[in-house]
Design an enzyme around this catalytic site. Sequence first.
Site, PDB file in Angstrom:
ATOM      1  N   GLU A 227      -2.784  -1.980  -9.327  1.00  0.00           N
ATOM      2  CA  GLU A 227      -1.482  -1.298  -9.385  1.00  0.00           C
ATOM      3  C   GLU A 227      -1.316  -0.669 -10.752  1.00  0.00           C
ATOM      4  O   GLU A 227      -0.241  -0.512 -11.291  1.00  0.00           O
ATOM      5  CB  GLU A 227      -0.354  -2.275  -9.024  1.00  0.00           C
ATOM      6  CG  GLU A 227       0.149  -3.270 -10.016  1.00  0.00           C
ATOM      7  CD  GLU A 227      -0.835  -4.251 -10.655  1.00  0.00           C
ATOM      8  OE1 GLU A 227      -2.052  -4.126 -10.463  1.00  0.00           O
ATOM      9  OE2 GLU A 227      -0.359  -5.118 -11.403  1.00  0.00           O
TER      10      GLU A 227
ATOM     11  N   ASP B  41       0.840  -1.214   0.000  1.00  0.00           N
ATOM     12  CA  ASP B  41       0.000   0.000   0.000  1.00  0.00           C
ATOM     13  C   ASP B  41       0.866   1.252   0.000  1.00  0.00           C
ATOM     14  O   ASP B  41       0.559   2.251  -0.671  1.00  0.00           O
ATOM     15  CB  ASP B  41      -0.899   0.010   1.244  1.00  0.00           C
ATOM     16  CG  ASP B  41      -2.092  -0.935   1.087  1.00  0.00           C
ATOM     17  OD1 ASP B  41      -2.231  -1.518  -0.005  1.00  0.00           O
ATOM     18  OD2 ASP B  41      -2.864  -1.074   2.059  1.00  0.00           O
TER      19      ASP B  41
HETATM   20  N1  LIG Z   1      -0.885  -3.919  -1.277  1.00  0.00           N
HETATM   21  C1  LIG Z   1      -1.791  -3.871  -2.258  1.00  0.00           C
HETATM   22  N2  LIG Z   1      -1.733  -4.754  -3.255  1.00  0.00           N
HETATM   23  C2  LIG Z   1      -2.651  -4.669  -4.261  1.00  0.00           C
HETATM   24  C3  LIG Z   1      -3.655  -3.708  -4.246  1.00  0.00           C
HETATM   25  N3  LIG Z   1      -4.406  -3.884  -5.339  1.00  0.00           N
HETATM   26  C4  LIG Z   1      -3.889  -4.926  -6.034  1.00  0.00           C
HETATM   27  N4  LIG Z   1      -2.816  -5.403  -5.374  1.00  0.00           N
HETATM   28  C5  LIG Z   1      -1.949  -6.505  -5.732  1.00  0.00           C
HETATM   29  O1  LIG Z   1      -1.211  -6.207  -6.904  1.00  0.00           O
HETATM   30  C6  LIG Z   1      -0.748  -7.428  -7.432  1.00  0.00           C
HETATM   31  C7  LIG Z   1      -0.736  -7.417  -8.929  1.00  0.00           C
HETATM   32  O2  LIG Z   1      -0.094  -8.547  -9.380  1.00  0.00           O
HETATM   33  P1  LIG Z   1       0.013  -8.979 -10.872  1.00  0.00           P
HETATM   34  O3  LIG Z   1      -1.263  -8.611 -11.584  1.00  0.00           O
HETATM   35  O4  LIG Z   1       0.419 -10.416 -10.905  1.00  0.00           O
HETATM   36  O5  LIG Z   1       1.095  -8.083 -11.490  1.00  0.00           O
HETATM   37  P2  LIG Z   1       2.619  -7.791 -11.108  1.00  0.00           P
HETATM   38  O6  LIG Z   1       3.042  -8.637  -9.952  1.00  0.00           O
HETATM   39  O7  LIG Z   1       2.733  -6.319 -10.880  1.00  0.00           O
HETATM   40  O8  LIG Z   1       3.374  -8.232 -12.383  1.00  0.00           O
HETATM   41  P3  LIG Z   1       3.522  -7.487 -13.735  1.00  0.00           P
HETATM   42  O9  LIG Z   1       2.350  -6.581 -13.850  1.00  0.00           O
HETATM   43  O10 LIG Z   1       3.478  -8.586 -14.728  1.00  0.00           O
HETATM   44  O11 LIG Z   1       4.805  -6.776 -13.683  1.00  0.00           O
HETATM   45  C8  LIG Z   1      -1.642  -8.539  -6.872  1.00  0.00           C
HETATM   46  O12 LIG Z   1      -0.914  -9.325  -5.974  1.00  0.00           O
HETATM   47  C9  LIG Z   1      -2.699  -7.759  -6.079  1.00  0.00           C
HETATM   48  O13 LIG Z   1      -3.141  -8.425  -4.919  1.00  0.00           O
HETATM   49  C10 LIG Z   1      -3.707  -2.796  -3.127  1.00  0.00           C
HETATM   50  O14 LIG Z   1      -4.568  -1.917  -3.032  1.00  0.00           O
HETATM   51  N5  LIG Z   1      -2.773  -2.918  -2.173  1.00  0.00           N
END
Ligand SMILES: Nc1nc2c(ncn2[C@@H]2O[C@H](COP(=O)(O)OP(=O)(O)OP(=O)(O)O)[C@@H](O)[C@H]2O)c(=O)[nH]1
Length: 462
Positions: A343, A317
Amino acid sequence: MHTFPAFKSDLLQVALEQSFNAVMITNAERGGGGPVIVYCNAALCAMTGYSEAELLGQSPRMLQGPATDRAVLDRLRHCLEQGLFFEGAAINYRKNGEAYHLEWNISPVRDGAGEIRYFVSVQRDVSERVQADQERNLLAQALNASNDAILITDDTWTIVYANQACEALTGYARSELLGQSPMLLRSGMHEPGFYEALQACLLRGEGFRGTFINRHKNGSLYYAEQSIAALHNSAGKISHYVGVSKDITPQVQRETVLREQASRDKLTGLLNRHAGEYELQHCQMHALASGQGFGVILGDLDHFKRINDSWGHRTGDLVLKSVAAVLLQSVRSTDYVVRWGGEEFLVILPDVTLEMAQELAERIRSSVQGYSVPNAGHCSISLGVGVWQLGEAEESLLQRIDAALYASKERGRNRVTMAAQGGGAEARDTSGAARRDLHTLSTGRWLATDRGTQPHSPVLQT
Ligand SMILES: Nc1nc2c(ncn2[C@@H]2O[C@H](COP(=O)(O)OP(=O)(O)OP(=O)(O)O)[C@@H](O)[C@H]2O)c(=O)[nH]1
C-alpha cells in the site's frame, strides 16, 4: 586522301559492302519457293555465319527456325504481297544453330514500270540489347516479387524506383513516390541526429542499418528495419542510394505490449517497482547530465490493514485502485507513479524544485483524503518528499524520503514531511493536515490517529 568511285552504282556497292548493318536483297519471285537471295553484304555474312556463296540463291527462310515468330512472318508476307514497307523483330538462326535477335526492315524495289523486282532488307543483330532488357526485366520482376520494400533514389535523394512491397508498406502508389524525397515518409519521431548519423555513415562509404519510425500515407506510424547503401558510378561518385526495409511493426507492437505488461502492476495499472527503479535511475542519469534536479514522493496509505480487516480484501483492492487513479490525476503528465509495495506508492517528479515537489505531495495528500471509495469511504495517506541532491546515491535519497514518511506516520499520519537535506533522518512536517488530522464521525472520514496511541481507531464508511 581517299576518293570514292566515280560511278554511283560503284559507290552504292562499296557503301553496302562496308555498311555495319547487314543488307540482303532478294528477288520478287512469287512462285515456287518464293524470293531468293540475290545479294548479301559482308555484315550479313558475319551476322549469320554463312558465306556469300552459301546464301546466294537461297530462300531467306534458311535463317528461320522453331523460335521465329510466325505472326511476324505472316505480317511480312502480307507486306511483301502488298508492296508495303515492313519493319519487325524476330529470332533467326546462325549457321552454327545459335539463335539471335533480329530487327529488320524490308523495302520493295520497283522498276521503271512500277513493278516490284526486288526487296532490300536491312538487318541488325540486337541480341545484346534484348538480353540486357531481359536481364533488366528479370531484376525488376525479382525486386517487385521481394517481400521487402525497396526504394532507390538518385544522389540527390529523389526517388527513382519503388517496388510493390514499398507501395504496400508506405501506402503510397509508385507514381506518388517517384520524384519525391524519402522525407515524405518521415514521422518526426527521430532526433535530427538520427538522419545526420545516416548521412555521415553513407558518406564514409559504409552502409547504414537501423530501425526507422515512418509515417504511412494514412497517418499511422510503422516500424521498418532498414538498410541503406550507396551505389557508385565508374568515377567513384555516389550515383544512387538503395534502401531495403522490412516491416517490423507487428514485432515492435508485440514487444511494446509485453514490455508494458512486464512493467505494470496488475492491480492498479501503475508502474511496478522494477519499472519504477528503472525510471528512478533514468531520472538520476538525466539529472546528472542536465543539472536539473528531480523529486521523489513516497506515500503509504494509513491504517490500510484495518480496511482489509473491516471490509475484506476485495474492498482493500478497490481502495488501492482508487488511490492509484487519484495519484495519477494529481500529478503532472511527466511524472511517474509507481506501486512501490503493498500500500506504498512512489512518485518520481522530473525537473522539480523542493517547493514544487512539496506542493505536489500536498496535492496528493488532500486529493486522497477528499476521495470517497465506494463501500469503504475516505482514507488518508502519509507522505515523505524530497529532491535529489547533486551526486547523491539513489539509495540515500530513498532512505531520506522513507525516514520522512516514517516521520509523517509518527506525527499522526495524513501529512507530508520534507526529507532532511544532507542524508540525515531529520524530517520536517509541512502538511496543513498536521493541524487538522482528526475528523469527526459525522463526516464519515477515516479517523487518522497516531500509530502508537490509538492503534484500533474505527474505520468508517460514508
Ligand atoms: N487488499 C490488499 N491488501 C494488501 C495488498 N498488499 C498489501 N496489503 C495489505 O496492506 C496492509 C498493510 O498493513 P500495515 O503494513 O500494517 O500498515 P497499515 O495498516 O497501513 O498501517 P500504517 O501504515 O501504520 O498506517 C497489510 O494488511 C497487507 O496485507 C493488496 O494488494 N491488496
